[in-house]
Design a protein around this motif. Structure first.
Motif, mmCIF file in Angstrom:
data_model
loop_
_atom_site.group_PDB
_atom_site.id
_atom_site.type_symbol
_atom_site.label_atom_id
_atom_site.label_comp_id
_atom_site.label_asym_id
_atom_site.label_seq_id
_atom_site.Cartn_x
_atom_site.Cartn_y
_atom_site.Cartn_z
ATOM 1 N N LEU A 88 0.833 -1.197 0.000
ATOM 2 C CA LEU A 88 0.000 0.000 0.000
ATOM 3 C C LEU A 88 0.871 1.252 0.000
ATOM 4 N N LEU A 89 1.993 1.206 0.721
ATOM 5 C CA LEU A 89 2.890 2.350 0.770
ATOM 6 C C LEU A 89 3.404 2.696 -0.616
ATOM 7 N N ARG A 90 3.814 1.693 -1.375
ATOM 8 C CA ARG A 90 4.330 1.959 -2.725
ATOM 9 C C ARG A 90 3.251 2.577 -3.615
ATOM 10 N N ALA A 91 2.015 2.114 -3.471
ATOM 11 C CA ALA A 91 0.919 2.694 -4.249
ATOM 12 C C ALA A 91 0.700 4.153 -3.855
ATOM 13 N N ALA A 92 0.789 4.445 -2.548
ATOM 14 C CA ALA A 92 0.623 5.820 -2.083
ATOM 15 C C ALA A 92 1.724 6.713 -2.650
ATOM 16 N N LEU A 93 2.969 6.229 -2.627
ATOM 17 C CA LEU A 93 4.092 7.017 -3.141
ATOM 18 C C LEU A 93 3.965 7.255 -4.645
ATOM 19 N N ASP A 94 3.568 6.236 -5.397
ATOM 20 C CA ASP A 94 3.392 6.401 -6.843
ATOM 21 C C ASP A 94 2.368 7.494 -7.147
ATOM 22 N N ALA A 95 1.273 7.500 -6.375
ATOM 23 C CA ALA A 95 0.225 8.493 -6.606
ATOM 24 C C ALA A 95 0.703 9.901 -6.258
ATOM 25 N N ILE A 96 1.523 10.023 -5.222
ATOM 26 C CA ILE A 96 2.059 11.330 -4.824
ATOM 27 C C ILE A 96 3.015 11.864 -5.887
ATOM 28 N N LEU A 97 3.959 11.020 -6.301
ATOM 29 C CA LEU A 97 4.995 11.462 -7.235
ATOM 30 C C LEU A 97 4.457 11.675 -8.641
ATOM 31 N N ARG A 129 11.484 15.240 -8.134
ATOM 32 C CA ARG A 129 10.716 14.221 -7.396
ATOM 33 C C ARG A 129 11.692 13.437 -6.527
ATOM 34 N N ARG A 130 11.438 13.428 -5.204
ATOM 35 C CA ARG A 130 12.358 12.769 -4.286
ATOM 36 C C ARG A 130 11.574 11.949 -3.270
ATOM 37 N N VAL A 131 12.205 10.891 -2.792
ATOM 38 C CA VAL A 131 11.686 10.108 -1.667
ATOM 39 C C VAL A 131 12.788 9.993 -0.632
ATOM 40 N N ARG A 132 12.493 10.423 0.590
ATOM 41 C CA ARG A 132 13.423 10.298 1.712
ATOM 42 C C ARG A 132 12.828 9.318 2.719
ATOM 43 N N VAL A 133 13.665 8.499 3.306
ATOM 44 C CA VAL A 133 13.228 7.508 4.295
ATOM 45 C C VAL A 133 13.886 7.840 5.627
ATOM 46 N N ILE A 134 13.052 8.030 6.673
ATOM 47 C CA ILE A 134 13.569 8.308 8.013
ATOM 48 C C ILE A 134 12.782 7.468 9.015
ATOM 49 N N THR A 135 13.200 7.509 10.261
ATOM 50 C CA THR A 135 12.497 6.782 11.315
ATOM 51 C C THR A 135 11.912 7.767 12.325
ATOM 52 N N ASN A 136 10.837 7.360 12.956
ATOM 53 C CA ASN A 136 10.167 8.187 13.962
ATOM 54 C C ASN A 136 11.079 8.356 15.182
ATOM 55 N N THR A 137 11.428 9.609 15.474
ATOM 56 C CA THR A 137 12.295 9.891 16.619
ATOM 57 C C THR A 137 11.532 10.489 17.788
ATOM 58 N N ARG A 138 10.223 10.602 17.657
ATOM 59 C CA ARG A 138 9.400 11.173 18.714
ATOM 60 C C ARG A 138 8.578 10.050 19.354
ATOM 61 N N LEU A 183 13.464 2.473 -1.072
ATOM 62 C CA LEU A 183 12.463 3.412 -1.579
ATOM 63 C C LEU A 183 13.064 4.767 -1.914
ATOM 64 N N GLU A 184 14.232 5.069 -1.359
ATOM 65 C CA GLU A 184 14.818 6.386 -1.564
ATOM 66 C C GLU A 184 15.182 6.610 -3.027
ATOM 67 N N MET A 185 14.891 7.814 -3.496
ATOM 68 C CA MET A 185 15.225 8.165 -4.879
ATOM 69 C C MET A 185 15.282 9.679 -5.011
ATOM 70 N N ASP A 186 15.940 10.145 -6.061
ATOM 71 C CA ASP A 186 16.055 11.580 -6.327
ATOM 72 C C ASP A 186 16.119 11.786 -7.831
ATOM 73 N N VAL A 220 9.024 9.489 3.956
ATOM 74 C CA VAL A 220 8.442 8.277 4.522
ATOM 75 C C VAL A 220 8.997 8.088 5.926
ATOM 76 N N VAL A 221 8.092 8.091 6.915
ATOM 77 C CA VAL A 221 8.519 8.002 8.313
ATOM 78 C C VAL A 221 8.127 6.625 8.852
ATOM 79 N N TYR A 222 9.116 5.779 9.091
ATOM 80 C CA TYR A 222 8.850 4.444 9.615
ATOM 81 C C TYR A 222 8.647 4.523 11.131
ATOM 82 N N ASP A 223 7.527 3.978 11.567
ATOM 83 C CA ASP A 223 7.165 4.000 12.987
ATOM 84 C C ASP A 223 7.173 2.581 13.537
ATOM 85 N N GLN A 224 8.062 2.308 14.464
ATOM 86 C CA GLN A 224 8.144 0.998 15.122
ATOM 87 C C GLN A 224 8.309 -0.149 14.114
ATOM 88 N N SER A 225 9.030 0.110 13.046
ATOM 89 C CA SER A 225 9.293 -0.921 12.041
ATOM 90 C C SER A 225 10.591 -0.585 11.315
#
Length: 304
Positions: free
Chosen positions: A18-27, A57-66, A50-53, A39-44
């Motif tokens: 589902l995430l990939r479908a969401a990203l395709d629609a955004i980009l 059009r860019r995709v950044r992958v980070i983790t939830n720090t809060r 997925l990262e691209m530039d 893309v913020v990964y939470d507890q996973s």
């Protein structure tokens, strides 16, 4: 490139397809400026593939720090955003073609607006229902009166300066993070009337879920917190009755008949025509099951 830069915050947890479908629609949105999806990964575990530039059009992958959960993940993404505007999109939703163009056009028409939304197409149990508001502006009073489900977080597009300097981050202290999107909207509407595009431009997937006792307790606690946080509800009887009716229903779903009746009475005192009070009383008397009520409402693209 021309046009404002846009950062799209996409919290995710264990939904790779589902995430990939969401990203395709955004980009794929037709926009002459930069679109960066954060893309913020939470507890996973994050998927760095997925990262691209591609320049614009860019995709950044980070983790939830809060704090763990949706609110903390969204705030992590907001803090990492660099765009002129910040948008939200849940990992199981999809933007439809033309979303950004329509919303940017609406902001041009209403330059005093800070947040613009749009209609949604709700998908539940192999059925879709379009939900749209027939207005271009939404006031705080209107939001107090009605949650306005059409104002879904996956539709939000917000001026970054207003978000950081005036509206503020998503509240991470709401019990169970329930209704944090509604509280965010109330805060945004306190700052300036919301801008709205009437057409549905986001596909929102509602999933079947079991509303076990702990979930209903969270809903009841969070909504009582909301009534205390926003004393403005007292000035809008229909809105206060709506929230009180939701609390009554949650109490009934937990089997707390006495509390359900108490909250139902409070609901009817504010608005004798509020249907949630009668649904709560029906559940409390065991005339109908809470899950059955919810399934029926969801098939119509509505919630309790």
């Amino acid at each position: 490139m021309s046009g404002p830069s846009i950062s799209v915050v996409v919290p995710t947890r264990d939904r790779p397809e589902l995430l990939r479908a969401a990203l395709d629609a955004i980009l794929s949105q037709a926009h002459p400026g930069l679109i960066e999806a954060i893309v913020v990964y939470d507890q996973s575990e994050p998927d760095r593939s997925l990262e691209m530039d591609r320049g614009d059009r860019r995709v950044r992958v980070i983790t939830n720090t809060r704090s763990p959960g949706l609110a903390g993940a969204r705030n992590t993404g907001i803090e990492a955003a660099t765009g002129d505007l910040v948008a939200f999109c849940d990992d199981d939703d999809e933007w439809l073609p033309g979303k950004l163009a329509a919303q940017l056009g609406a902001l041009d028409v209403h330059p005093d607006g800070a947040l613009v939304s749009c209609g949604i197409r709700v998908s539940y149990d192999d059925r879709t229902v379009d939900r749209s508001l027939d207005r271009s502006r939404v006031s705080l009073e209107a939001l107090l009166r009605d949650r306005l489900t059409e104002l879904h977080p996956s539709t939000f597009l917000i001026r970054r300066a207003a978000l950081l300097d005036a509206i503020g981050l998503v509240d991470e202290q709401i019990p169970g993070s329930y209704a944090e999107d509604y509280e965010f909207l109330l805060r945004a509407a306190r700052y300036a009337p919301l801008v709205n595009v009437e057409s549905p431009y986001v596909l929102v997937r509602w999933h079947k879920r079991s509303y076990f006792a702990q979930r209903w307790e969270t809903i009841s606690t969070a909504l009582q917190w909301l009534l205390r946080r926003y004393p403005e509800f007292a000035t809008v009887p229909h809105g206060e009755a709506r929230v009180a009716g939701q609390i009554a229903f949650a109490q009934a779903a937990m089997g707390n008949r006495r509390d359900a009746v108490r909250w139902a009475r409070r609901t009817l005192a504010r608005n004798p025509r509020e249907p949630r009070a009668y649904l709560a009383l029906a559940v409390a008397s065991r005339a109908v099951q809470a899950d059955r009520v919810l399934r029926t409402l969801h098939k119509r693209g509505r919630g309790i």
